[in-house]
Design an enzyme around this catalytic site. Structure first.
Site, PDB file in Angstrom:
ATOM      1  N   SER A 109      23.397  31.682  25.781  1.00  0.00           N
ATOM      2  CA  SER A 109      21.817  31.793  26.078  1.00  0.00           C
ATOM      3  C   SER A 109      21.290  32.494  24.739  1.00  0.00           C
ATOM      4  CB  SER A 109      21.680  32.532  27.391  1.00  0.00           C
ATOM      5  OG  SER A 109      20.455  32.592  27.635  1.00  0.00           O
ATOM      6  N   GLU A 124       5.778  21.235  29.034  1.00  0.00           N
ATOM      7  CA  GLU A 124       4.850  20.927  28.101  1.00  0.00           C
ATOM      8  C   GLU A 124       5.416  20.668  26.702  1.00  0.00           C
ATOM      9  OE1 GLU A 124       1.756  20.267  29.405  1.00  0.00           O
ATOM     10  OE2 GLU A 124       2.347  20.961  31.365  1.00  0.00           O
ATOM     11  N   HIS A 154      20.493  26.657  28.059  1.00  0.00           N
ATOM     12  CA  HIS A 154      20.145  26.465  29.612  1.00  0.00           C
ATOM     13  C   HIS A 154      19.442  24.819  29.586  1.00  0.00           C
ATOM     14  CE1 HIS A 154      21.054  30.070  31.347  1.00  0.00           C
ATOM     15  NE2 HIS A 154      20.627  30.614  30.145  1.00  0.00           N
TER      16      HIS A 154
END
Length: 296
Positions: free
Chosen positions: A149, A167, A191
């Site tokens: 991560s 966005e 992720h």
């Protein structure tokens, strides 16, 4: 620049956050070791200098819950047979510059950077003696940098540290900064599948098409050695190559307006596929077009 002697293992993060802190860890081992048993932590041990006897330092600096995260990884590595697993929680730059932390970095065969906030990781460790020691070991020794991560996102020279998924193809929606600098000319997002972040990677690549975008799905990692990336784990790795972009509206639109891109190249990797960073070519391990062996 010479190729690093060390190895890099970057992981997209786990779907199941609570795995190792559960009390029935051993009974539910199938579920709890989901991606670890799929080969990622096992790969780290197997590739390390002294295998099960390697010194592994779990670095929890990125996390807000370092005690929980650190003990999860320690338990997982030990379950897989590792004998020298330590937790290293560096809280500030003074600690990262201390003799004690440098000595631990020098003694380590593997560093494992946990998830959390990659900006916290780079702002605390960037440019410290601890950071310099790890970079030098990665360049010159049989040493593994692994990160999941945030720890994966921070491995590259440039990293994404902010930007909403929905966005992300609006101009200016992603923010990038310097990472820890173990690998050049790539940008890593994590992720990737579950949080729908492909737009973030598209924007990072159109901003500078020399940069290769790498999106790591959950439970999935890349083993990078000798300029070849090999997919490990159960999910997908998305590669975005911007070198052949023909056109974009990037510099003609205002902040917040949607970006158009013509001819962006996207590859999808799964377990054991290889991607050569020098030639920028993908080899699918289980290709349906491989020659069929002739019966004798």
């Amino acid at each position: 620049m010479m190729k690093p002697v060390g190895k890099l293992i970057v992981i997209g993060g786990a779907v199941n956050k609570g795995s190792f802190s559960e009390t029935d860890f051993d009974q539910n081992i199938e579920k709890n070791l989901n991606f670890f048993e799929r080969g990622i932590l096992r790969k780290i041990i197997n590739e390390s200098k002294h295998k099960e006897n390697s010194v592994i330092e779990i670095i929890t600096t990125a996390s807000q819950i370092p005690q929980i995260v650190g003990s999860e990884y320690k338990k997982a590595f030990e379950f897989l047979g590792a004998k020298n697993v330590n937790i290293l929680d560096i809280h500030n730059r003074e600690e990262a510059n201390s003799d004690a932390m440098v000595a631990r970095a020098n003694a380590a065969d593997v560093v494992m950077f946990t998830g959390g906030d990659q900006l916290r990781l780079t702002s605390i460790l960037g440019g410290t003696r601890f950071h310099d020691t790890i970079l030098l070991k990665y360049q010159e020794q049989n040493f593994i940098y692994s990160g999941t991560s945030a720890g994966a996102a921070a491995a590259s020279e440039n990293m994404i540290y902010q930007g909403s998924s929905s966005e992300a193809l609006l101009k200016g929606e992603i923010k990038t900064t310097q990472g820890l600098g173990l690998i050049d000319n790539v940008i890593i997002d994590t992720h990737f599948v579950q949080r729908g972040r492909i737009g973030r990677l598209f924007q990072a690549v159109v901003n500078n098409p020399r940069t290769l975008g790498i999106g790591l799905g959950e439970d999935t990692g890349l083993f990078i050695y000798n300029d070849v990336m090999t997919a490990v784990g159960s999910g997908l790795v998305i590669i975005v190559d911007g070198r052949f972009i023909k056109d974009t509206n990037l510099t003609n639109i205002n902040l917040g307006e949607p970006i158009s891109i013509d001819n962006l190249t996207v590859h999808v990797m799964s377990m054991n596929d290889h991607y050569d960073l020098t030639t920028r070519t993908l080899t699918i391990e289980n290709s349906q077009f491989n020659p069929i062996p002739q019966e004798k």
